[in-house]
Design a protein around this motif. Structure first.
Motif, mmCIF file in Angstrom:
data_model
loop_
_atom_site.group_PDB
_atom_site.id
_atom_site.type_symbol
_atom_site.label_atom_id
_atom_site.label_comp_id
_atom_site.label_asym_id
_atom_site.label_seq_id
_atom_site.Cartn_x
_atom_site.Cartn_y
_atom_site.Cartn_z
ATOM 1 N N ALA A 94 0.830 -1.210 0.000
ATOM 2 C CA ALA A 94 0.000 0.000 0.000
ATOM 3 C C ALA A 94 0.859 1.253 0.000
ATOM 4 O O ALA A 94 0.556 2.228 -0.707
ATOM 5 C CB ALA A 94 -0.926 -0.010 1.211
ATOM 6 N N GLU A 95 1.922 1.257 0.768
ATOM 7 C CA GLU A 95 2.795 2.429 0.805
ATOM 8 C C GLU A 95 3.482 2.650 -0.544
ATOM 9 O O GLU A 95 3.622 3.789 -1.000
ATOM 10 C CB GLU A 95 3.841 2.274 1.901
ATOM 11 C CG GLU A 95 3.301 2.514 3.306
ATOM 12 C CD GLU A 95 4.414 2.673 4.325
ATOM 13 O OE1 GLU A 95 5.565 2.313 4.021
ATOM 14 O OE2 GLU A 95 4.123 3.166 5.425
ATOM 15 N N GLU A 97 2.361 1.794 -3.513
ATOM 16 C CA GLU A 97 1.397 2.266 -4.503
ATOM 17 C C GLU A 97 0.964 3.699 -4.227
ATOM 18 O O GLU A 97 0.743 4.492 -5.149
ATOM 19 C CB GLU A 97 0.189 1.331 -4.551
ATOM 20 C CG GLU A 97 0.541 -0.090 -4.972
ATOM 21 C CD GLU A 97 1.325 -0.150 -6.274
ATOM 22 O OE1 GLU A 97 0.951 0.548 -7.235
ATOM 23 O OE2 GLU A 97 2.329 -0.888 -6.328
ATOM 24 N N THR A 98 0.852 4.059 -2.952
ATOM 25 C CA THR A 98 0.543 5.447 -2.609
ATOM 26 C C THR A 98 1.660 6.367 -3.081
ATOM 27 O O THR A 98 1.404 7.440 -3.652
ATOM 28 C CB THR A 98 0.344 5.595 -1.087
ATOM 29 O OG1 THR A 98 -0.750 4.770 -0.671
ATOM 30 C CG2 THR A 98 0.033 7.037 -0.709
ATOM 31 N N THR A 102 1.522 9.396 -5.893
ATOM 32 C CA THR A 102 1.997 10.734 -5.545
ATOM 33 C C THR A 102 3.006 11.223 -6.576
ATOM 34 O O THR A 102 2.950 12.380 -7.024
ATOM 35 C CB THR A 102 2.631 10.731 -4.140
ATOM 36 O OG1 THR A 102 1.670 10.255 -3.193
ATOM 37 C CG2 THR A 102 3.074 12.131 -3.738
ATOM 38 N N LEU A 135 -4.536 1.069 -3.418
ATOM 39 C CA LEU A 135 -4.472 2.131 -2.418
ATOM 40 C C LEU A 135 -4.857 1.585 -1.048
ATOM 41 O O LEU A 135 -5.633 0.633 -0.950
ATOM 42 C CB LEU A 135 -5.413 3.280 -2.800
ATOM 43 C CG LEU A 135 -4.875 4.233 -3.859
ATOM 44 C CD1 LEU A 135 -5.975 5.180 -4.311
ATOM 45 C CD2 LEU A 135 -3.688 5.026 -3.341
ATOM 46 N N ILE A 139 -7.655 5.037 2.950
ATOM 47 C CA ILE A 139 -7.774 6.168 2.024
ATOM 48 C C ILE A 139 -9.046 6.044 1.209
ATOM 49 O O ILE A 139 -9.716 7.032 0.908
ATOM 50 C CB ILE A 139 -6.547 6.254 1.100
ATOM 51 C CG1 ILE A 139 -5.310 6.669 1.891
ATOM 52 C CG2 ILE A 139 -6.787 7.247 -0.028
ATOM 53 C CD1 ILE A 139 -4.090 6.886 1.034
ATOM 54 N N ASP A 176 1.523 5.713 7.497
ATOM 55 C CA ASP A 176 0.430 5.672 6.522
ATOM 56 C C ASP A 176 -0.145 7.063 6.337
ATOM 57 O O ASP A 176 -0.436 7.496 5.229
ATOM 58 C CB ASP A 176 -0.678 4.728 6.996
ATOM 59 C CG ASP A 176 -0.197 3.280 7.105
ATOM 60 O OD1 ASP A 176 0.627 2.885 6.274
ATOM 61 O OD2 ASP A 176 -0.630 2.592 8.028
ATOM 62 N N ALA A 180 -0.416 9.203 2.883
ATOM 63 C CA ALA A 180 -1.736 9.614 2.416
ATOM 64 C C ALA A 180 -1.835 11.127 2.319
ATOM 65 O O ALA A 180 -2.405 11.671 1.366
ATOM 66 C CB ALA A 180 -2.814 9.074 3.345
ATOM 67 N N LEU A 183 -0.132 12.396 -0.809
ATOM 68 C CA LEU A 183 -0.949 12.138 -1.996
ATOM 69 C C LEU A 183 -2.122 13.098 -2.074
ATOM 70 O O LEU A 183 -2.390 13.707 -3.120
ATOM 71 C CB LEU A 183 -1.450 10.693 -1.970
ATOM 72 C CG LEU A 183 -2.429 10.297 -3.077
ATOM 73 C CD1 LEU A 183 -1.796 10.449 -4.445
ATOM 74 C CD2 LEU A 183 -2.928 8.864 -2.876
ATOM 75 N N LEU A 210 -9.783 10.310 -6.605
ATOM 76 C CA LEU A 210 -9.172 9.046 -6.195
ATOM 77 C C LEU A 210 -10.117 7.864 -6.417
ATOM 78 O O LEU A 210 -9.681 6.758 -6.763
ATOM 79 C CB LEU A 210 -8.735 9.119 -4.737
ATOM 80 C CG LEU A 210 -7.585 10.088 -4.454
ATOM 81 C CD1 LEU A 210 -7.245 10.104 -2.968
ATOM 82 C CD2 LEU A 210 -6.347 9.735 -5.272
#
Length: 246
Positions: A94-95, A97-98, A102, A135, A139, A176, A180, A183, A210
């Motif tokens: 997840a991190e 892909e975030t 970004t 994501l 989020i 996280d 977030a 982004l 998003l």
């Protein structure tokens, strides 16, 4: 699209004895390791991460670790040696892909002079990459806005006469939250520029953008069909976002 809540927490990270920071920081299994991974261990790590992105992208974060191991063609014990719990692996993916989203938003912001071109470029690039399917669940958690939420997610605007669908983080860990926030901030700039130029509907929020990224990337078994479906769906959604003369 499948979005499932893994409900990871900082408490589970602590319980894993520091393995969270180790797994996310250079792919180390424990904080004491200082030497590079062996070639075969590094290869296994890359296979596991690739498999996790594919499996979670197709089935959501609720997919079992056994599915990841099968896709990576390694034993499930190998997966757990690198990631002591599923929460650790989910957080890592997840991190990543975030951060990817970004970077894509910053690239669009810096390389496109026209506000609408910048926003549409970001959407097309992000949907094509499939990052929206991965994501973090907090989020993409959608709820009805209220006054208590106003300070939690930037660039969100309540509409007169009712609630607004928006992103509502559910007690994210500090790392996280930082990812977030980065982004949301840069996507917020894209949204505000397009809105100020009169090219974006005034009621469109960062959460809407998003959600477009997440929903316009369906997971289909045939790659060509998936690409065609994503492109078609995104064209329709972009038309819905764009402002029209009165």
């Amino acid at each position: 699209m499948h979005i499932q809540d893994s409900r990871w927490s900082s408490a589970s990270a602590v319980a894993s004895g520091g393995a969270v920071s180790a797994a996310m920081g250079g792919g180390r299994a424990d904080g004491a390791r200082t030497t590079p991974l062996r070639v075969d261990a590094q290869r296994n790590l890359e296979h596991v991460l690739r498999a996790a992105r594919e499996v979670f992208g197709e089935l959501g974060y609720g997919a079992p670790m056994e599915d990841v191991a099968r896709r990576a063609r390694v034993g499930v014990g190998t997966v757990y040696r690198r990631f002591p719990s599923k929460d650790v692996l989910v957080r890592r993916i997840a991190e990543e892909e975030t951060a990817r989203l970004t970077d894509q938003a910053r690239a669009a912001l810096g390389q496109e002079d026209e506000p609408w071109s910048a926003l549409s470029r970001f959407l097309r690039t992000s949907v094509a990459s499939g990052a929206g399917r991965l994501l973090p669940p907090q989020i993409l958690r959608v709820g009805v806005a209220d006054e208590a939420d106003e300070a939690r997610v930037p660039q969100q605007r309540s509409q007169p006469g009712g609630g607004e669908l928006r992103l509502v983080p559910e007690q994210p860990a500090a790392e996280d939250d930082a990812g977030a926030a980065a982004l949301l901030a840069v996507v917020g700039q894209l949204v505000e520029r397009a809105r100020a130029a009169g090219e974006l509907r005034p009621d469109v929020s960062v959460s809407d953008v998003l959600l477009v990224i997440a929903t316009a990337a369906p997971s289909l078994p045939d790659a060509a069909q998936q690409a065609a479906a994503s492109a078609r769906l995104l064209d329709i959604l972009l038309e819905g976002l764009r402002s029209r003369p009165a």
